[in-house]
Design a protein around this motif. Sequence first.
Motif, PDB file in Angstrom:
ATOM      1  N   GLN A   1       0.832  -1.200   0.000  1.00  0.00           N
ATOM      2  CA  GLN A   1       0.000   0.000   0.000  1.00  0.00           C
ATOM      3  C   GLN A   1       0.870   1.255   0.000  1.00  0.00           C
ATOM      4  O   GLN A   1       0.557   2.243  -0.674  1.00  0.00           O
ATOM      5  CB  GLN A   1      -0.933   0.003   1.215  1.00  0.00           C
ATOM      6  CG  GLN A   1      -2.055  -1.006   1.158  1.00  0.00           C
ATOM      7  CD  GLN A   1      -3.044  -0.705   0.050  1.00  0.00           C
ATOM      8  OE1 GLN A   1      -3.263   0.446  -0.306  1.00  0.00           O
ATOM      9  NE2 GLN A   1      -3.640  -1.736  -0.528  1.00  0.00           N
ATOM     10  N   ILE A   2       1.970   1.219   0.736  1.00  0.00           N
ATOM     11  CA  ILE A   2       2.859   2.382   0.762  1.00  0.00           C
ATOM     12  C   ILE A   2       3.578   2.541  -0.575  1.00  0.00           C
ATOM     13  O   ILE A   2       3.847   3.668  -1.012  1.00  0.00           O
ATOM     14  CB  ILE A   2       3.861   2.282   1.935  1.00  0.00           C
ATOM     15  CG1 ILE A   2       3.114   2.176   3.270  1.00  0.00           C
ATOM     16  CG2 ILE A   2       4.782   3.518   1.969  1.00  0.00           C
ATOM     17  CD1 ILE A   2       4.020   2.008   4.487  1.00  0.00           C
ATOM     18  N   PHE A   3       3.886   1.438  -1.243  1.00  0.00           N
ATOM     19  CA  PHE A   3       4.453   1.531  -2.598  1.00  0.00           C
ATOM     20  C   PHE A   3       3.582   2.427  -3.477  1.00  0.00           C
ATOM     21  O   PHE A   3       4.077   3.241  -4.256  1.00  0.00           O
ATOM     22  CB  PHE A   3       4.524   0.142  -3.256  1.00  0.00           C
ATOM     23  CG  PHE A   3       5.582  -0.777  -2.713  1.00  0.00           C
ATOM     24  CD1 PHE A   3       6.582  -0.327  -1.868  1.00  0.00           C
ATOM     25  CD2 PHE A   3       5.577  -2.125  -3.059  1.00  0.00           C
ATOM     26  CE1 PHE A   3       7.552  -1.181  -1.375  1.00  0.00           C
ATOM     27  CE2 PHE A   3       6.541  -2.991  -2.584  1.00  0.00           C
ATOM     28  CZ  PHE A   3       7.531  -2.526  -1.736  1.00  0.00           C
TER      29      PHE A   3
ATOM     30  N   SER B   1       4.085   6.237  -2.964  1.00  0.00           N
ATOM     31  CA  SER B   1       5.470   6.719  -2.833  1.00  0.00           C
ATOM     32  C   SER B   1       6.068   7.114  -4.176  1.00  0.00           C
ATOM     33  O   SER B   1       5.893   6.411  -5.179  1.00  0.00           O
ATOM     34  CB  SER B   1       6.346   5.641  -2.185  1.00  0.00           C
ATOM     35  OG  SER B   1       5.874   5.324  -0.898  1.00  0.00           O
ATOM     36  N   GLU B   2       6.786   8.233  -4.179  1.00  0.00           N
ATOM     37  CA  GLU B   2       7.495   8.683  -5.374  1.00  0.00           C
ATOM     38  C   GLU B   2       8.720   7.817  -5.644  1.00  0.00           C
ATOM     39  O   GLU B   2       8.984   7.436  -6.780  1.00  0.00           O
ATOM     40  CB  GLU B   2       7.923  10.150  -5.208  1.00  0.00           C
ATOM     41  CG  GLU B   2       6.783  11.139  -5.202  1.00  0.00           C
ATOM     42  CD  GLU B   2       6.145  11.317  -6.576  1.00  0.00           C
ATOM     43  OE1 GLU B   2       6.838  11.114  -7.592  1.00  0.00           O
ATOM     44  OE2 GLU B   2       4.949  11.644  -6.624  1.00  0.00           O
ATOM     45  N   LYS B   3       9.501   7.524  -4.605  1.00  0.00           N
ATOM     46  CA  LYS B   3      10.743   6.773  -4.746  1.00  0.00           C
ATOM     47  C   LYS B   3      10.807   5.661  -3.707  1.00  0.00           C
ATOM     48  O   LYS B   3      10.417   5.854  -2.551  1.00  0.00           O
ATOM     49  CB  LYS B   3      11.969   7.677  -4.579  1.00  0.00           C
ATOM     50  CG  LYS B   3      12.068   8.794  -5.618  1.00  0.00           C
ATOM     51  CD  LYS B   3      12.329   8.239  -7.017  1.00  0.00           C
ATOM     52  CE  LYS B   3      12.485   9.357  -8.047  1.00  0.00           C
ATOM     53  NZ  LYS B   3      12.692   8.818  -9.414  1.00  0.00           N
ATOM     54  N   LEU B   4      11.320   4.499  -4.137  1.00  0.00           N
ATOM     55  CA  LEU B   4      11.451   3.346  -3.247  1.00  0.00           C
ATOM     56  C   LEU B   4      12.922   3.088  -2.948  1.00  0.00           C
ATOM     57  O   LEU B   4      13.718   2.891  -3.868  1.00  0.00           O
ATOM     58  CB  LEU B   4      10.828   2.103  -3.889  1.00  0.00           C
ATOM     59  CG  LEU B   4       9.346   2.179  -4.265  1.00  0.00           C
ATOM     60  CD1 LEU B   4       8.884   0.844  -4.841  1.00  0.00           C
ATOM     61  CD2 LEU B   4       8.490   2.576  -3.062  1.00  0.00           C
ATOM     62  N   TYR B   5      13.258   3.067  -1.673  1.00  0.00           N
ATOM     63  CA  TYR B   5      14.610   2.783  -1.209  1.00  0.00           C
ATOM     64  C   TYR B   5      14.590   1.438  -0.477  1.00  0.00           C
ATOM     65  O   TYR B   5      14.019   1.317   0.609  1.00  0.00           O
ATOM     66  CB  TYR B   5      15.100   3.854  -0.238  1.00  0.00           C
ATOM     67  CG  TYR B   5      15.462   5.186  -0.861  1.00  0.00           C
ATOM     68  CD1 TYR B   5      16.801   5.573  -0.979  1.00  0.00           C
ATOM     69  CD2 TYR B   5      14.474   6.059  -1.313  1.00  0.00           C
ATOM     70  CE1 TYR B   5      17.137   6.807  -1.534  1.00  0.00           C
ATOM     71  CE2 TYR B   5      14.803   7.285  -1.874  1.00  0.00           C
ATOM     72  CZ  TYR B   5      16.140   7.658  -1.975  1.00  0.00           C
ATOM     73  OH  TYR B   5      16.475   8.865  -2.534  1.00  0.00           O
TER      74      TYR B   5
END
Length: 266
Positions: free
Chosen positions: A206-208, A211-215
């Motif tokens: 859900q947070i994916f 989110s603009e960028k995934l670290y």
Amino acid sequence: MNNANAGKTAYLLLNERQQGIVDTIETNGSVRVSQLSKEYHVSEETIRRDLEKLEMDGFVNRIHGGAVRKVSHEGMEIPVIKRQETNIQEKEMIAKKAASYVEDGDIIAIDASTTGLQMTKYLKGKMLTVITNSIPVTLGLIQEEDIQVILIGGYAKGHSMSLVGNFAERVIQDYHVDKFFFSCMGVDFRRGVSEAHEAQALVKKQIFNISEKLYLLADHSKFGQKSLVRLCGLKEVDYLVTDKKVSIDKIRELNKLGVKVFVAEE
């Protein structure tokens, strides 16, 4: 003695080989007797006796030819106190490196991983909004005047000290995140990024979406591992923060997939 302390004490009473078997099962979900016999250079009968003891102590469930992670009907998570002790030096370096990419004014999300928890030490003094489902992350930042912490509500999970469930997933949809810092149980070039616990995986997915960028924060021990629930493909990850024990060949392969790799040094 509470369950967490009892579990830790029982683990410490195991011999080195038995501790190694527990760690392998917690990481991979299962093991084969023949595999362990070759790895530890002992007979299969010795491994069977080890697995019998581990089952009696409540660490595993034996199956024909091997053993699997002991689970309840919802799936049991590795206690946070146990996870904090695994590859702690690498996690510390990765957390410090990851925190260096957080800028004043960012809206970030941090998962309920131990590497994410380590990040909190290096975020203090910055002006941020932090969204998390982790109780320890919240406690680590709540006293910071310039950091607004949003703790996602839901059902409390004692082992990971986190909040999960449908309520947490619904609340997440209303937010926007610049950068999501998350860890996992496995990084495999074919299967992608995977997680052992379905409830945690659903929150991360859900947070994916917001989110603009995934670290991705993953130490060397996560590579080549596959776990129960697939989180995403490696091509979906923007940045990977890892340690120097990851081979240059793996880093090159990740770069080909479009993943920018940051190597944490001491």
